[in-house]
Scaffold this active site. Structure first.
Site, mmCIF file in Angstrom:
data_model
loop_
_atom_site.group_PDB
_atom_site.id
_atom_site.type_symbol
_atom_site.label_atom_id
_atom_site.label_comp_id
_atom_site.label_asym_id
_atom_site.label_seq_id
_atom_site.Cartn_x
_atom_site.Cartn_y
_atom_site.Cartn_z
ATOM 1 N N ASP A 136 0.820 -1.213 0.000
ATOM 2 C CA ASP A 136 0.000 0.000 0.000
ATOM 3 C C ASP A 136 0.858 1.269 0.000
ATOM 4 O OD1 ASP A 136 1.080 -0.117 2.505
ATOM 5 O OD2 ASP A 136 -0.815 -0.351 3.575
ATOM 6 N N HIS A 138 3.465 1.923 1.955
ATOM 7 C CA HIS A 138 4.041 2.404 3.222
ATOM 8 C C HIS A 138 5.548 2.227 3.276
ATOM 9 C CE1 HIS A 138 3.354 -1.825 4.881
ATOM 10 N NE2 HIS A 138 4.560 -1.563 5.335
ATOM 11 N N GLU A 143 1.885 3.733 7.681
ATOM 12 C CA GLU A 143 0.763 3.219 6.898
ATOM 13 C C GLU A 143 0.021 4.365 6.220
ATOM 14 O OE1 GLU A 143 0.573 0.081 6.676
ATOM 15 O OE2 GLU A 143 0.492 -0.974 8.595
HETATM 16 C C1 GLP Z 1 7.110 -4.051 6.761
HETATM 17 C C2 GLP Z 1 8.329 -3.205 7.145
HETATM 18 C C3 GLP Z 1 8.745 -2.282 5.995
HETATM 19 C C4 GLP Z 1 8.891 -3.091 4.717
HETATM 20 C C5 GLP Z 1 7.563 -3.743 4.376
HETATM 21 C C6 GLP Z 1 7.597 -4.549 3.095
HETATM 22 O O1 GLP Z 1 5.941 -3.331 6.855
HETATM 23 N N1 GLP Z 1 8.055 -2.422 8.298
HETATM 24 O O2 GLP Z 1 9.981 -1.639 6.332
HETATM 25 O O3 GLP Z 1 9.304 -2.237 3.658
HETATM 26 O O4 GLP Z 1 7.222 -4.617 5.459
HETATM 27 O O5 GLP Z 1 8.254 -5.754 3.304
HETATM 28 P P1 GLP Z 1 8.614 -6.779 2.159
HETATM 29 O O6 GLP Z 1 9.916 -6.301 1.606
HETATM 30 O O7 GLP Z 1 8.727 -8.082 2.882
HETATM 31 O O8 GLP Z 1 7.519 -6.762 1.169
#
Ligand code: GLP
Length: 271
Positions: A136, A138, A143
């Site tokens: 989304d 973030h 968020e």
């Molecule tokens: C979590 C972390 C973020 C990260 C996101 C996406 O929310 N707090 O820092 O960027 O996950 O993670 P992934 O790389 O596993 O898709």
């Protein structure tokens, strides 16, 4: 803002790790900002390889992590402390006293958040921030709806993020509902930012962040205002970018600026 499109996740990992290694070689006591998640794993693997095979020295590097779940002890396999130790810190020669990850067990989270930011300032600020991105849009745990000027604080996680994380826990009830996260405003203070994304599931978040309006509904979109941000994407994550070909063209031609400059210098010197 610069957009680099690589073929697959491994290429994203190599390109990003090369840029980070370059920055470490230039400044061995650099202050890094580090994320967790699947996306940075390819980068961390490559940094470990560079340390083991090429002697990349982390002994003076200082690091601050973006976030941590509230309520999880550092020994919990899903805590970000544990993640960072097992996926990076245990395999490089970093001095553990130089490593900072927000405490999930603080009994005064607000006070902790304030002192975390003060600590970053005391070290001169983050020179190079690595970021992932959520589906989304973030960044860290900011968020949709997070203030684009937010500081380090406790954040309630959205249902989407909790669901995304549920696969790592035995059951959905165990997934933490809150996290300590660096705020968007705090992240924007980093001198240089590298945001990495791989896979189709990130394609819309990336398109919105890079080419959409700046909005708190996609907190990564604020990076459009940052003076030195590079998005490093694989082809799938770049799949919804309208100006894909343009970014490629820029990357292919960019290095020629040095040729133009050296021609100008030679002309000026009558060479
Ligand atoms: C979590 C972390 C973020 C990260 C996101 C996406 O929310 N707090 O820092 O960027 O996950 O993670 P992934 O790389 O596993 O898709």
């Amino acid at each position: 803002m610069e957009v680099i499109i690589e073929k697959g996740p491994e290429d994203v990992g190599r390109r990003t790790a090369n840029m980070m290694a370059d920055a470490i070689l230039r400044n061995p006591s650099i202050v890094l900002g580090l994320p967790t998640g699947n996306s940075p794993l390819v980068v961390y693997k490559e940094l470990i390889r560079k340390h083991k095979e090429g002697g990349l020295d982390f002994s003076k590097v200082i690091s601050f992590n973006l976030d941590e779940y509230l309520g999880l002890p550092p020994t919990h396999p899903q805590s970000y402390h544990y993640f960072m130790a097992s996926n990076l810190f245990d395999h490089i020669n970093v001095d553990r006293s130089n490593v900072h990850v927000p405490s999930g067990l603080s009994i005064d989270p607000e006070g902790f958040c304030k002192s975390y930011e003060e600590d970053i300032k005391r070290h001169g600020g983050i020179a190079l921030q690595l970021l992932g991105i959520g589906r989304d849009g973030h960044i860290a745990f900011n968020e949709p709806g997070s203030s684009l000027g937010s500081r380090t604080r406790v954040k309630t996680l959205t249902k989407e993020t909790i669901d995304d994380n549920a696969r790592f826990f035995k059951n959905a009830d165990e997934v933490p509902r809150f996290a300590i996260t660096m705020g968007v405003g705090a992240i924007m203070e980093a001198k240089k930012i590298l945001l990495i994304a791989t896979g189709k599931s990130k394609a819309q978040a990336i398109a919105d962040a890079v080419e959409g309006p700046i909005t708190q509904m996609n907190t990564a979109s604020i990076l459009q205002l940052h003076p030195d941000t590079v998005f490093i994407l694989d082809e799938e994550a770049a799949g919804n970018l309208k100006r894909r070909d343009c970014y490629r063209w820029i990357q292919e031609n960019k290095h020629q600026v040095n040729d133009v400059l050296s021609r100008q210098i030679k002309k000026r010197l009558g060479m």
